[in-house]
Design an enzyme around this catalytic site. Structure first.
Site, PDB file in Angstrom:
ATOM      1  N   HIS A 188     -37.764  19.358  67.398  1.00 21.17           N
ATOM      2  CA  HIS A 188     -38.871  18.437  67.667  1.00 21.17           C
ATOM      3  C   HIS A 188     -38.477  17.412  68.735  1.00 21.17           C
ATOM      4  O   HIS A 188     -39.274  17.063  69.603  1.00 21.17           O
ATOM      5  CB  HIS A 188     -39.253  17.679  66.387  1.00 21.17           C
ATOM      6  N   ASP A 210     -41.595  29.387  67.012  1.00 15.87           N
ATOM      7  CA  ASP A 210     -42.829  29.900  66.402  1.00 15.87           C
ATOM      8  C   ASP A 210     -43.550  30.761  67.439  1.00 15.87           C
ATOM      9  O   ASP A 210     -44.631  30.399  67.932  1.00 15.87           O
ATOM     10  CB  ASP A 210     -43.716  28.738  65.944  1.00 15.87           C
ATOM     11  N   GLN A 225     -47.209  31.750  66.843  1.00 11.72           N
ATOM     12  CA  GLN A 225     -48.061  30.554  66.900  1.00 11.72           C
ATOM     13  C   GLN A 225     -48.350  30.157  68.346  1.00 11.72           C
ATOM     14  O   GLN A 225     -49.470  29.808  68.708  1.00 11.72           O
ATOM     15  CB  GLN A 225     -47.370  29.409  66.151  1.00 11.72           C
ATOM     16  N   VAL A 250     -34.346  25.480  69.751  1.00  8.89           N
ATOM     17  CA  VAL A 250     -33.089  24.716  69.694  1.00  8.89           C
ATOM     18  C   VAL A 250     -32.300  25.223  68.493  1.00  8.89           C
ATOM     19  O   VAL A 250     -32.861  25.431  67.411  1.00  8.89           O
ATOM     20  CB  VAL A 250     -33.372  23.199  69.581  1.00  8.89           C
ATOM     21  N   SER A 291     -34.887  24.250  61.885  1.00 10.19           N
ATOM     22  CA  SER A 291     -36.134  24.325  61.126  1.00 10.19           C
ATOM     23  C   SER A 291     -36.088  23.262  60.034  1.00 10.19           C
ATOM     24  O   SER A 291     -35.024  22.986  59.471  1.00 10.19           O
ATOM     25  CB  SER A 291     -36.264  25.707  60.481  1.00 10.19           C
TER      26      SER A 291
END
Ligand code: PAF
Length: 288
Positions: free
Chosen positions: A39, A152, A155, A178, A187
């Protein structure tokens, strides 16, 4: 950094930002929280390219099926706030479920075909939940740029197609997966791995890398490539493979022979923790 829990409040604040900086771009990082370095990389990319960065933290109930881990999905708001503050985020949007979903909504957004294989096949309704919440978030934030991680992979394809089909004026930016130093893809669910499972977990990526090596050595038979990767995964009793599949990288059409760039993707259960990962297979790369 301002924490906003109400959608009208966020809209008004972003409206004021746009009025004060007419050419200022808004970058958006949608997340379900329990943030990690994956993130962070999205936030860094957003910070570089935009004058205003918005991160959403929302564990979206509609993308979890019955018996999945919605209730136990890891959450730690204070830790997430600290990470966002370190990354110079301007706004955190962290709405309650009833803010995002008023009673009895009758409208959903769904993408066909691309959602029918891989994770979509094993998690019915999952991608409808994702595309519906992402549409709602896009309508609230109205970003110029939105950032997603390649981990993802399905997605990403689904959201890109939705943005194209529904004419969202948004650039979708895909950032690389990453990984931990041993190769495990970052995750939020990794925290739930037991110490033994955590030691085994890097095999997921290593199995995919073995498949990449087979392709580099000239193998083009998808059945053989999948068999090689599957045996690497199944050497551990603790691993149960939900799917391991090789598909056209853009259309997700099934492949028997590797004659074009492909996505090799897997989902496994390690004890009860579901891990996903993927790599690209490039048949042009043969070193023969
Ligand atoms: O990738 C995720 O964390 C979620 O699927 C998303 C895009 C934030 C939608 O809830």
């Amino acid at each position: 950094m301002i924490i906003v829990r109400d959608k009208i409040d966020l809209r008004n604040r972003l409206h004021s930002f746009r009025n004060s900086r007419p050419s200022g771009r808004v970058g958006f990082v949608p997340t379900m929280g329990f943030l990690h370095d994956g993130h962070r990389s999205l936030m860094k990319a957003a910070r570089t390219e935009n004058e205003c960065v918005v991160v959403s933290l929302f564990v979206n109930p509609t993308q979890f099926g019955p018996g999945e881990d919605f209730e136990s999905y890891p959450r730690d708001e204070d830790r997430d706030f600290a990470i966002c503050s370190n990354e110079n985020v301007d706004y955190i949007f962290t709405p309650a479920v009833d803010v995002m979903y008023p009673p009895e909504p009758l409208t959903t957004v769904s993408v066909s075909v691309l959602t029918e294989s891989l994770c979509g096949r094993h998690r019915p309704g999952h991608f409808h939940g994702v595309t519906t919440i992402v549409t709602k978030l896009f309508n609230i934030v109205q970003p110029d740029n939105a950032y997603f991680g390649q981990k993802d992979a399905q997605q990403v394809l689904v959201i890109k197609k939705m943005v194209e089909d529904l004419d969202f004026p948004i650039r979708v930016v895909i950032c690389p997966t990453v990984r931990e130093p041993d190769g495990l893809a970052m995750s939020s669910r990794n925290i739930r791995l037991s110490p033994t499972a955590r030691k085994i977990a890097p095999v997921v990526y290593h199995a995919l890398k073995e498949a990449q090596d087979m392709v580099r050595n000239g193998e083009r038979d998808v059945g053989k490539i999948l068999l090689g990767a599957r045996s690497a995964l199944e050497q551990y009793d603790k691993i149960s493979v939900q799917y391991l599949d090789c598909r056209d990288r853009s259309t997700l059409k099934s492949l028997v022979y590797l004659d074009r760039p492909a996505l090799l993707a897997t989902a496994v259960f390690l004890d009860s923790v579901r891990l996903i990962d993927n790599v690209f297979l490039e048949p042009g790369e043969a070193s023969l």
